[in-house]
Design a protein around this motif. Structure first.
Motif, PDB file in Angstrom:
ATOM      1  N   LYS A 105      -2.649   1.665   8.941  1.00  0.00           N
ATOM      2  CA  LYS A 105      -2.339   0.605   9.900  1.00  0.00           C
ATOM      3  C   LYS A 105      -3.404  -0.489   9.883  1.00  0.00           C
ATOM      4  CE  LYS A 105       0.317   3.547  13.055  1.00  0.00           C
ATOM      5  NZ  LYS A 105       0.353   4.178  14.405  1.00  0.00           N
ATOM      6  N   ALA A 106      -4.672  -0.081   9.790  1.00  0.00           N
ATOM      7  CA  ALA A 106      -5.762  -1.060   9.769  1.00  0.00           C
ATOM      8  C   ALA A 106      -5.703  -1.930   8.522  1.00  0.00           C
ATOM      9  CB  ALA A 106      -7.106  -0.342   9.842  1.00  0.00           C
ATOM     10  N   ILE A 107      -5.395  -1.310   7.392  1.00  0.00           N
ATOM     11  CA  ILE A 107      -5.300  -2.050   6.132  1.00  0.00           C
ATOM     12  C   ILE A 107      -4.133  -3.030   6.171  1.00  0.00           C
ATOM     13  CG2 ILE A 107      -4.764  -1.771   3.678  1.00  0.00           C
ATOM     14  CD1 ILE A 107      -6.440   0.899   3.910  1.00  0.00           C
ATOM     15  N   ASP A 108      -3.029  -2.601   6.751  1.00  0.00           N
ATOM     16  CA  ASP A 108      -1.876  -3.501   6.914  1.00  0.00           C
ATOM     17  C   ASP A 108      -2.239  -4.701   7.774  1.00  0.00           C
ATOM     18  OD1 ASP A 108      -0.217  -1.978   5.345  1.00  0.00           O
ATOM     19  OD2 ASP A 108       0.690  -0.885   7.031  1.00  0.00           O
ATOM     20  N   ARG A 109      -2.934  -4.452   8.889  1.00  0.00           N
ATOM     21  CA  ARG A 109      -3.290  -5.547   9.796  1.00  0.00           C
ATOM     22  C   ARG A 109      -4.194  -6.577   9.132  1.00  0.00           C
ATOM     23  NH1 ARG A 109      -4.053  -1.362  13.593  1.00  0.00           N
ATOM     24  NH2 ARG A 109      -6.316  -1.492  13.268  1.00  0.00           N
TER      25      ARG A 109
ATOM     26  N   MET B 153       0.841  -1.184   0.000  1.00  0.00           N
ATOM     27  CA  MET B 153       0.000   0.000   0.000  1.00  0.00           C
ATOM     28  C   MET B 153       0.876   1.232   0.000  1.00  0.00           C
ATOM     29  SD  MET B 153      -2.556   1.261   3.011  1.00  0.00           S
ATOM     30  CE  MET B 153      -1.084   1.524   4.020  1.00  0.00           C
ATOM     31  N   SER B 154       0.491   2.228  -0.770  1.00  0.00           N
ATOM     32  CA  SER B 154       1.256   3.461  -0.803  1.00  0.00           C
ATOM     33  C   SER B 154       0.376   4.627  -0.401  1.00  0.00           C
ATOM     34  CB  SER B 154       1.820   3.703  -2.214  1.00  0.00           C
ATOM     35  OG  SER B 154       0.779   3.847  -3.151  1.00  0.00           O
ATOM     36  N   THR B 155       0.998   5.663   0.162  1.00  0.00           N
ATOM     37  CA  THR B 155       0.282   6.866   0.544  1.00  0.00           C
ATOM     38  C   THR B 155       1.018   8.057  -0.018  1.00  0.00           C
ATOM     39  OG1 THR B 155      -0.430   5.828   2.601  1.00  0.00           O
ATOM     40  CG2 THR B 155      -0.599   8.223   2.473  1.00  0.00           C
ATOM     41  N   THR B 156       0.342   8.871  -0.820  1.00  0.00           N
ATOM     42  CA  THR B 156       0.963  10.054  -1.385  1.00  0.00           C
ATOM     43  C   THR B 156       0.570  11.271  -0.570  1.00  0.00           C
ATOM     44  OG1 THR B 156      -0.891  10.266  -2.916  1.00  0.00           O
ATOM     45  CG2 THR B 156       1.040   9.119  -3.704  1.00  0.00           C
ATOM     46  N   GLU B 157       1.217  12.376  -0.817  1.00  0.00           N
ATOM     47  CA  GLU B 157       1.033  13.564   0.002  1.00  0.00           C
ATOM     48  C   GLU B 157       0.086  14.571  -0.641  1.00  0.00           C
ATOM     49  OE1 GLU B 157       2.067  14.300   3.142  1.00  0.00           O
ATOM     50  OE2 GLU B 157       2.584  12.200   3.097  1.00  0.00           O
ATOM     51  N   LEU B 158      -0.475  15.428   0.199  1.00  0.00           N
ATOM     52  CA  LEU B 158      -1.382  16.473  -0.246  1.00  0.00           C
ATOM     53  C   LEU B 158      -0.640  17.472  -1.112  1.00  0.00           C
ATOM     54  CD1 LEU B 158      -4.251  17.756   0.182  1.00  0.00           C
ATOM     55  CD2 LEU B 158      -3.210  19.088   2.015  1.00  0.00           C
ATOM     56  N   PRO B 159      -1.071  17.698  -2.350  1.00  0.00           N
ATOM     57  CA  PRO B 159      -0.391  18.660  -3.201  1.00  0.00           C
ATOM     58  C   PRO B 159      -0.672  20.077  -2.745  1.00  0.00           C
ATOM     59  CG  PRO B 159      -2.368  17.833  -4.273  1.00  0.00           C
ATOM     60  CD  PRO B 159      -2.200  17.046  -3.009  1.00  0.00           C
ATOM     61  N   ALA B 160       0.059  21.027  -3.301  1.00  0.00           N
ATOM     62  CA  ALA B 160      -0.153  22.431  -2.971  1.00  0.00           C
ATOM     63  C   ALA B 160      -1.600  22.808  -3.238  1.00  0.00           C
ATOM     64  CB  ALA B 160       0.791  23.304  -3.812  1.00  0.00           C
TER      65      ALA B 160
ATOM     66  N   SER C  36      -2.850  -4.661   2.011  1.00  0.00           N
ATOM     67  CA  SER C  36      -1.970  -3.606   1.498  1.00  0.00           C
ATOM     68  C   SER C  36      -1.719  -3.709   0.002  1.00  0.00           C
ATOM     69  CB  SER C  36      -0.626  -3.640   2.240  1.00  0.00           C
ATOM     70  OG  SER C  36      -0.809  -3.441   3.616  1.00  0.00           O
ATOM     71  N   SER C  37      -1.716  -4.906  -0.536  1.00  0.00           N
ATOM     72  CA  SER C  37      -1.419  -5.074  -1.961  1.00  0.00           C
ATOM     73  C   SER C  37      -2.581  -4.626  -2.851  1.00  0.00           C
ATOM     74  CB  SER C  37      -1.080  -6.533  -2.254  1.00  0.00           C
ATOM     75  OG  SER C  37      -2.189  -7.378  -1.978  1.00  0.00           O
ATOM     76  N   ARG C  38      -3.753  -4.459  -2.268  1.00  0.00           N
ATOM     77  CA  ARG C  38      -4.941  -4.125  -3.065  1.00  0.00           C
ATOM     78  C   ARG C  38      -5.470  -2.732  -2.788  1.00  0.00           C
ATOM     79  NH1 ARG C  38      -9.199  -7.894  -1.427  1.00  0.00           N
ATOM     80  NH2 ARG C  38     -10.382  -6.707  -2.979  1.00  0.00           N
ATOM     81  N   VAL C  39      -4.872  -2.020  -1.824  1.00  0.00           N
ATOM     82  CA  VAL C  39      -5.402  -0.718  -1.425  1.00  0.00           C
ATOM     83  C   VAL C  39      -4.295   0.331  -1.500  1.00  0.00           C
ATOM     84  CG1 VAL C  39      -6.487   0.620   0.407  1.00  0.00           C
ATOM     85  CG2 VAL C  39      -7.082  -1.801   0.129  1.00  0.00           C
TER      86      VAL C  39
END
Length: 246
Positions: free
Chosen positions: A95-99, A1-8, A103-106
Motif C-alpha cells: 500500500k505504501a509503495i502504491d501511494r 507491483m506484483s506480490t508472489t506467495e510463500l512457497p511450500a 509500483s512500476s519499479r518495485v
C-alpha cells in the motif's frame, strides 16, 4: 507491483511466518513512527548503496517498505525487489509503495530470507545490491540469510547489512534495558555478526568493510568487491579497536 506467495516450506518456517504475522498484525500500523527512534543507521546504509544506473536491488526482510521507498527515490534508475516472510508487513508495504507511485519499479514477494529462489519469485536471480536492515536479529538461522544473500549477488555486487551491535561503548544498564525491550519483539542482537561477515568475505574472495555506529549501538557491514576505502564507509576498523560515531 506484483506480490508472489510463500512457497511450500518446512514446518519451522511456517511457524516463524505465523509468529511474525502475529507480532506485526497491529504493530505494522505504527511501525515506522516508532522504529525511527531506535533503528539507527538505516539511512547511512541506503546512502552507501551506490547503485549503478539501471541496477537491481534486493532487500531481505523489507517489512513496511520504508527502506525500499527511500532507496527508490534516491536511485531513480534502479529496479527494486523486496522479500519478507510476513504477509501482514507485505500488505502494508504494498500500500505504501502504491501511494508513492513506485509500483512500476518495485516487486514484492513473500518468502524466507534463509532459503529463497529469486528466479521463481522475481524473475531474476542476481542483483547488483542486496541489503538487510535490522532483520538478521529476528531471523532464526540468520547465518543462512547471509549466505543466500551473497549467492544472489551479480558480479561486482555487494551485500549491505545494518543491525543492532553489542552496545560495547554504552553503559551496562542501557544494554540490559535495551535487550529486555528487544526480547519482547523476538529480537536478539547477533554477537557473531562481524565474524560471520568477515568469514564469508574470505570464503568468497570479497572485500569487507565494517563500522560501529553510536558507540556500538548499531553495526554496519558491507561485503563486496568494491573499494574498501569508499567515502561512504571509511576504512575497516581493526578487530582490537572500536570505531565510534556519535
Amino acid at each position: 507491483m506484483s506480490t508472489t506467495e510463500l512457497p511450500a516450506s518446512p514446518e519451522f518456517k511456517a511457524n516463524h511466518a505465523e509468529l511474525m504475522d502475529g507480532v506485526y498484525r497491529w504493530q505494522r500500523h505504527i511501525y515506522d513512527l516508532t522504529r525511527k527512534y531506535y533503528l539507527l543507521g538505516r539511512d547511512q546504509l541506503i546512502s552507501g548503496l551506490d547503485v549503478p544506473a539501471g541496477g537491481s536491488v534486493l532487500e531481505l526482510g523489507c517489512g513496511t517498505g520504508r527502506n525500499i521507498i527511500l532507496a527508490a527515490r534516491r536511485y531513480p534508475d534502479a529496479r527494486f525487489f523486496g522479500l519478507d516472510i510476513s504477509a501482514e508487513m507485505l500488505e502494508t508495504a504494498g500500500k505504501a509503495i502504491d501511494r508513492k507511485g513506485l509500483s512500476s519499479r518495485v516487486t514484492l514477494a513473500r518468502g524466507d530470507a534463509t532459503d529463497f529462489d529469486a528466479g521463481a519469485l522475481f524473475g531474476t536471480e542476481r542483483f547488483d545490491r542486496v541489503f538487510v536492515s535490522y532483520s538478521l536479529s529476528m531471523i532464526p538461522g540468520w547465518e543462512k540469510t547471509v549466505s543466500a544473500a551473497l549467492a544472489a549477488l551479480a558480479p561486482n555486487g555487494s551485500l549491505h547489512i545494518v543491525d543492532f551491535g553489542q552496545q560495547e561503548g554504552l553503559p551496562g544498564w542501557f544494554r540490559t534495558l535495551l535487550r529486555g525491550w528487544l526480547r519482547k519483539f523476538h529480537v536478539s542482537p547477533r554477537e557473531s555478526l562481524r565474524e560471520v561477515l568477515e568469514s564469508e568475505s574470505r570464503r568468497t574472495g570479497a572485500t569487507f568493510r565494517f563500522r560501529t555506529l553510536y558507540r556500538g549501538y548499531a553495526w554496519l557491514g558491507v561485503v563486496g568487491p568494491r573499494n574498501p576505502t569508499s567515502p561512504s564507509m571509511g576504512e575497516v576498523a581493526p578487530k582490537a579497536q572500536v570505531g565510534v560515531k556519535r
